[in-house]
Scaffold this motif. Structure first.
Motif, PDB file in Angstrom:
ATOM      1  N   ASP A   1      -0.911   8.510  -4.909  1.00 41.49           N
ATOM      2  CA  ASP A   1      -0.172   9.675  -5.394  1.00 41.49           C
ATOM      3  C   ASP A   1      -0.521  10.896  -4.560  1.00 41.49           C
ATOM      4  OD1 ASP A   1       1.640   8.973  -7.461  1.00 41.49           O
ATOM      5  OD2 ASP A   1      -0.076   8.316  -8.646  1.00 41.49           O
ATOM      6  N   HIS A   2       0.286  11.938  -4.762  1.00 39.69           N
ATOM      7  CA  HIS A   2       0.079  13.138  -3.953  1.00 39.69           C
ATOM      8  C   HIS A   2      -1.088  13.952  -4.486  1.00 39.69           C
ATOM      9  CE1 HIS A   2       3.735  12.855  -1.541  1.00 39.69           C
ATOM     10  NE2 HIS A   2       4.338  12.427  -2.622  1.00 39.69           N
ATOM     11  N   ARG A   3      -1.637  14.700  -3.592  1.00 37.61           N
ATOM     12  CA  ARG A   3      -2.759  15.568  -3.861  1.00 37.61           C
ATOM     13  C   ARG A   3      -2.257  16.884  -4.453  1.00 37.61           C
ATOM     14  NH1 ARG A   3      -6.793  18.635  -5.068  1.00 37.61           N
ATOM     15  NH2 ARG A   3      -7.879  19.701  -3.380  1.00 37.61           N
TER      16      ARG A   3
ATOM     17  N   PRO B   1       6.175   0.791   1.494  1.00 40.44           N
ATOM     18  CA  PRO B   1       7.459   1.197   0.914  1.00 40.44           C
ATOM     19  C   PRO B   1       7.483   2.656   0.455  1.00 40.44           C
ATOM     20  CG  PRO B   1       6.217  -0.065  -0.688  1.00 40.44           C
ATOM     21  CD  PRO B   1       5.404  -0.071   0.580  1.00 40.44           C
ATOM     22  N   ASP B   2       6.290   3.266   0.260  1.00 41.34           N
ATOM     23  CA  ASP B   2       6.259   4.637  -0.251  1.00 41.34           C
ATOM     24  C   ASP B   2       7.110   4.685  -1.529  1.00 41.34           C
ATOM     25  OD1 ASP B   2       5.814   7.333  -0.453  1.00 41.34           O
ATOM     26  OD2 ASP B   2       6.722   7.877   1.466  1.00 41.34           O
ATOM     27  N   ALA B   3       6.903   3.659  -2.377  1.00 43.06           N
ATOM     28  CA  ALA B   3       7.772   3.466  -3.539  1.00 43.06           C
ATOM     29  C   ALA B   3       7.533   4.531  -4.596  1.00 43.06           C
ATOM     30  CB  ALA B   3       7.543   2.079  -4.131  1.00 43.06           C
ATOM     31  N   HIS B   4       8.622   5.166  -5.022  1.00 44.15           N
ATOM     32  CA  HIS B   4       8.575   6.103  -6.142  1.00 44.15           C
ATOM     33  C   HIS B   4       9.224   5.452  -7.370  1.00 44.15           C
ATOM     34  CE1 HIS B   4       7.748   8.798  -2.818  1.00 44.15           C
ATOM     35  NE2 HIS B   4       7.416   9.743  -3.670  1.00 44.15           N
ATOM     36  N   HIS B   5       9.628   4.192  -7.216  1.00 46.40           N
ATOM     37  CA  HIS B   5      10.359   3.467  -8.252  1.00 46.40           C
ATOM     38  C   HIS B   5      10.052   1.984  -8.068  1.00 46.40           C
ATOM     39  CE1 HIS B   5      13.781   1.819 -10.466  1.00 46.40           C
ATOM     40  NE2 HIS B   5      13.991   3.021 -10.969  1.00 46.40           N
TER      41      HIS B   5
ATOM     42  N   ILE C   1      -4.926   7.576  -2.181  1.00 48.49           N
ATOM     43  CA  ILE C   1      -4.352   8.910  -2.327  1.00 48.49           C
ATOM     44  C   ILE C   1      -3.488   9.180  -1.103  1.00 48.49           C
ATOM     45  CG2 ILE C   1      -6.183  10.200  -1.121  1.00 48.49           C
ATOM     46  CD1 ILE C   1      -4.809  11.426  -4.442  1.00 48.49           C
ATOM     47  N   GLU C   2      -2.397   9.898  -1.286  1.00 49.27           N
ATOM     48  CA  GLU C   2      -1.680  10.398  -0.120  1.00 49.27           C
ATOM     49  C   GLU C   2      -2.109  11.841   0.032  1.00 49.27           C
ATOM     50  OE1 GLU C   2       2.636  10.265  -0.098  1.00 49.27           O
ATOM     51  OE2 GLU C   2       2.644  10.548   2.077  1.00 49.27           O
ATOM     52  N   SER C   3      -2.996  12.044   0.977  1.00 52.36           N
ATOM     53  CA  SER C   3      -3.591  13.347   1.165  1.00 52.36           C
ATOM     54  C   SER C   3      -2.765  14.139   2.173  1.00 52.36           C
ATOM     55  CB  SER C   3      -5.017  13.151   1.670  1.00 52.36           C
ATOM     56  OG  SER C   3      -5.685  14.373   1.712  1.00 52.36           O
TER      57      SER C   3
ATOM     58  N   LEU D   1       0.874  -1.178   0.000  1.00 57.04           N
ATOM     59  CA  LEU D   1       0.000   0.000   0.000  1.00 57.04           C
ATOM     60  C   LEU D   1       0.912   1.230   0.000  1.00 57.04           C
ATOM     61  CD1 LEU D   1      -2.277  -1.389   2.828  1.00 57.04           C
ATOM     62  CD2 LEU D   1      -2.805  -1.379   0.383  1.00 57.04           C
ATOM     63  N   HIS D   2       0.384   2.364  -0.360  1.00 55.42           N
ATOM     64  CA  HIS D   2       1.157   3.622  -0.395  1.00 55.42           C
ATOM     65  C   HIS D   2       2.367   3.570  -1.342  1.00 55.42           C
ATOM     66  CE1 HIS D   2       3.189   7.178   1.957  1.00 55.42           C
ATOM     67  NE2 HIS D   2       3.123   7.382   0.646  1.00 55.42           N
ATOM     68  N   ASN D   3       2.071   3.853  -2.599  1.00 55.33           N
ATOM     69  CA  ASN D   3       3.111   3.941  -3.637  1.00 55.33           C
ATOM     70  C   ASN D   3       2.772   5.078  -4.592  1.00 55.33           C
ATOM     71  OD1 ASN D   3       4.491   1.265  -3.000  1.00 55.33           O
ATOM     72  ND2 ASN D   3       2.360   0.665  -3.265  1.00 55.33           N
ATOM     73  N   HIS D   4       3.753   5.492  -5.348  1.00 60.24           N
ATOM     74  CA  HIS D   4       3.565   6.621  -6.262  1.00 60.24           C
ATOM     75  C   HIS D   4       3.830   6.224  -7.716  1.00 60.24           C
ATOM     76  CE1 HIS D   4       3.239   9.561  -2.961  1.00 60.24           C
ATOM     77  NE2 HIS D   4       4.007   8.698  -2.332  1.00 60.24           N
ATOM     78  N   THR D   5       3.211   6.949  -8.620  1.00 63.21           N
ATOM     79  CA  THR D   5       3.392   6.705 -10.056  1.00 63.21           C
ATOM     80  C   THR D   5       3.650   8.050 -10.745  1.00 63.21           C
ATOM     81  OG1 THR D   5       1.107   7.121 -10.730  1.00 63.21           O
ATOM     82  CG2 THR D   5       1.607   4.917  -9.868  1.00 63.21           C
TER      83      THR D   5
HETATM   84 ZN   LIG Z   1       4.311   8.917  -0.289  1.00 64.84          ZN
END
Ligand SMILES: [Zn+2]
Ligand SMILES: [Zn+2]
Length: 533
Positions: free
Chosen positions: A335-337, A490-494, A374-376, A303-307
């Motif tokens: 993703d970020h708000r 992981p808050d993965a950005h990759h 969403i990461e609000s 959970l909690h990843n970015h694209t």
């Molecule tokens: Zn994040």
């Protein structure tokens, strides 16, 4: 003052003037003076004011400043500039590839105030959003910081693990008969490492002693006989308080080849190396009450990843496909708000577009699902940055603080609790905002925050990035006691960053987390039921 110190002070004054966007003619006078003095091949630090005035290329105004600096050690202009600049920002001027203008952008536009924060911003791909920065600059900055930090003799666990494991393997390969154990802080899997320790049992021959340690820290080797391997593993892994608590010194013999035998002889449940911190582990072991610790294999999803919808490197599909290929059942996109200007955040229209894409992708996945999240941002007053009718469209909402990090405990705690009380918040993200070896988090009253999570059915993130590991593992037992589940994110950005969940698991074990209290160790079906509550 010596030549070098005088030159450095002038140089720094010029740079700080540029950093604060002061009159370029003024800053040039200092930079130029530093340049001229640097060319001199003699000691000018003890010359008279008249001699200084005779030096070629120095303006009239600057010579009296230089003479003042030489005689009093003080340069009032520099003193004022230093006073209005955070120390970490001044450090950033020393990073190769960054001039004062670039540092100003980082400070003013990304609110980066230390070298550690800067490194993290590189990892999150934030520098490329600034005018005049490209991927090349970002990479150069990252490398030069890593080099700088590497010299400070403290490392994130993740920065050492591979090298230390490789070293142990190499020694083993050179001499199969040896028994090798990683002990000390590395053995306990501490979040920050200052010392690398390896125990070798058996007779070391010439081959094994020639293995090169390619570790950033020097390795301390300890030696023992094989029949005492378990005894020394325990002795060298545990902190002194743990050894006292288990009554280690009362052991009648050292003849224990395994660690399990040591604890059995002391009539205690086996205590894993990660737990040997001298906290409550011995008391629990006495009552056979230590749970089976979570393992990396227990995790069922991320959970909690970015694209690329915000600041991630890969597209939604690439991240989803990769997550599935790793054997997981679900992938939460958070993703970020749009208030997250630093991260190219999502407008409401883009959120809707992303959700449509997720629906499309989910049709083609078998036994795998992308969750809409969403990461609000938690705003200054604790409210979230979306209206409720948008928030309700998500499967999960991670609420985190990203701006205005300078708060006292009372304010920070109230801000978090207000966000936790929002009916749409599912997970509290990186609760203190800390970056290990770079910045302390804002202070919070952990008990009050965890109590609020319990009261509102909100889960607690253990952000698994090796720099964060936030919530601190020392608070996991209290979360469990209150029934707050831990989400190892992981808050993965990759794509490669899914692996950070491994480091999250290591640190969660130190907090005695078992799989039934871990949110992303639930199956997809169990998770969806949990998130609905
Ligand atoms: Zn994040
Ligand atoms: Zn975040």
């Amino acid at each position: 003052m010596e030549n070098d110190e005088i030159i450095e002070a002038l140089e720094l004054t010029g740079k700080l003037m540029d950093l604060h966007n002061e009159n370029p003619f003024k800053s040039k006078a200092y930079t130029n003076a530093a340049f001229r003095l640097n060319k001199l091949r003699y000691d000018f630090s003890n010359k008279s004011q008249n001699d200084i005035e005779q030096i070629e290329g120095l303006g009239k105004g600057i010579t009296s400043k230089i003479y003042g600096l030489m005689t009093t050690g003080d340069l009032p202009e520099l003193r004022d500039l230093v006073q209005k600049t955070p120390a970490g920002v001044i450090d950033m001027l020393g990073v190769k590839g960054l001039g004062p203008k670039k540092v100003r952008q980082l400070w003013q536009e990304l609110q980066v105030e230390s070298i550690g924060e800067l490194l993290y911003a590189c990892n999150e791909n934030r520098l490329v959003t600034l005018k005049g920065f490209g991927e090349k600059t970002q990479l150069q900055v990252k490398h030069s910081i890593e080099f700088k930090l590497g010299n400070k003799n403290k490392f994130h666990y993740a920065a050492l693990e591979q090298a230390v494991f490789n070293l142990a393997d190499e020694i083993k390969k050179a001499e199969e008969d040896l028994m090798i154990g990683v002990v000390g802080e590395m053995g306990r899997k501490c979040e920050v490492i200052e010392s690398v320790d390896i125990l070798i049992a058996g007779k070391v021959d010439a081959d094994a002693s020639t293995v090169d340690a390619h570790t950033p820290l020097p390795v301390n080797y300890h030696f023992c006989s094989k029949d005492e391997f378990g005894y020394h593993m325990v002795a060298l892994t545990a902190v002194a308080e743990h050894l006292d608590a288990i009554g280690f010194k009362d052991l009648q013999s050292r003849n224990f080849s395994t660690q399990e035998e040591v604890y059995a002889a002391l009539k205690l449940q086996y205590i894993e190396p990660e737990l040997r911190e001298g906290l409550k582990e011995t008391e629990l072991a006495r009552n056979n009450a230590i749970p089976k610790l979570i393992a990396f294999d227990d995790l069922k999803g991320s959970l909690h990843n970015h694209t690329t919808y915000s600041d991630g490197v890969h597209s939604l599909k690439e991240m989803g496909d990769h997550c599935q290929s790793l054997g997981y059942e679900y992938f939460g996109v958070c993703d970020h708000r749009k208030t997250a200007f630093y991260a190219n955040g999502l407008s409401i229209e883009r959120v809707m577009q992303q959700q449509e894409e997720i629906d499309g992708l989910n049709k083609n996945y078998k036994n795998f699902r992308i969750l809409k999240g969403i990461e609000s941002d938690i705003l200054g007053d604790g409210s979230l940055d979306y209206p409720n009718d948008v928030l309700k469209t998500f499967d999960l909402v991670v609420a985190s603080v990203h701006s205005n990090l300078k708060m006292n405990e009372e304010k920070a705690t109230a801000r978090l609790i207000k966000a936790i009380e929002n009916p749409y918040t599912s997970i509290l993200g990186h609760p203190t905002g800390r970056l290990l070896l770079a910045r302390n988090g804002y202070p919070i009253d952990h008990k009050k925050v965890i109590d609020a999570c319990a009261a509102n059915g909100v889960h607690m993130e253990l952000n698994a990035h090796p720099y964060r590991l936030d919530i601190d593992w020392r608070w996991i037992p209290y979360c469990i006691e209150k029934g707050v589940m831990i989400s190892i994110n992981p808050d993965a950005h990759h794509k490669d960053a899914f692996h950070d969940m491994y480091f999250g698991t290591c640190i969660a074990r130190k907090g005695m987390l078992d799989k039934k209290n871990c949110l992303n160790a639930l199956t997809l079906t169990e998770l969806l039921t949990k998130l609905k509550k």
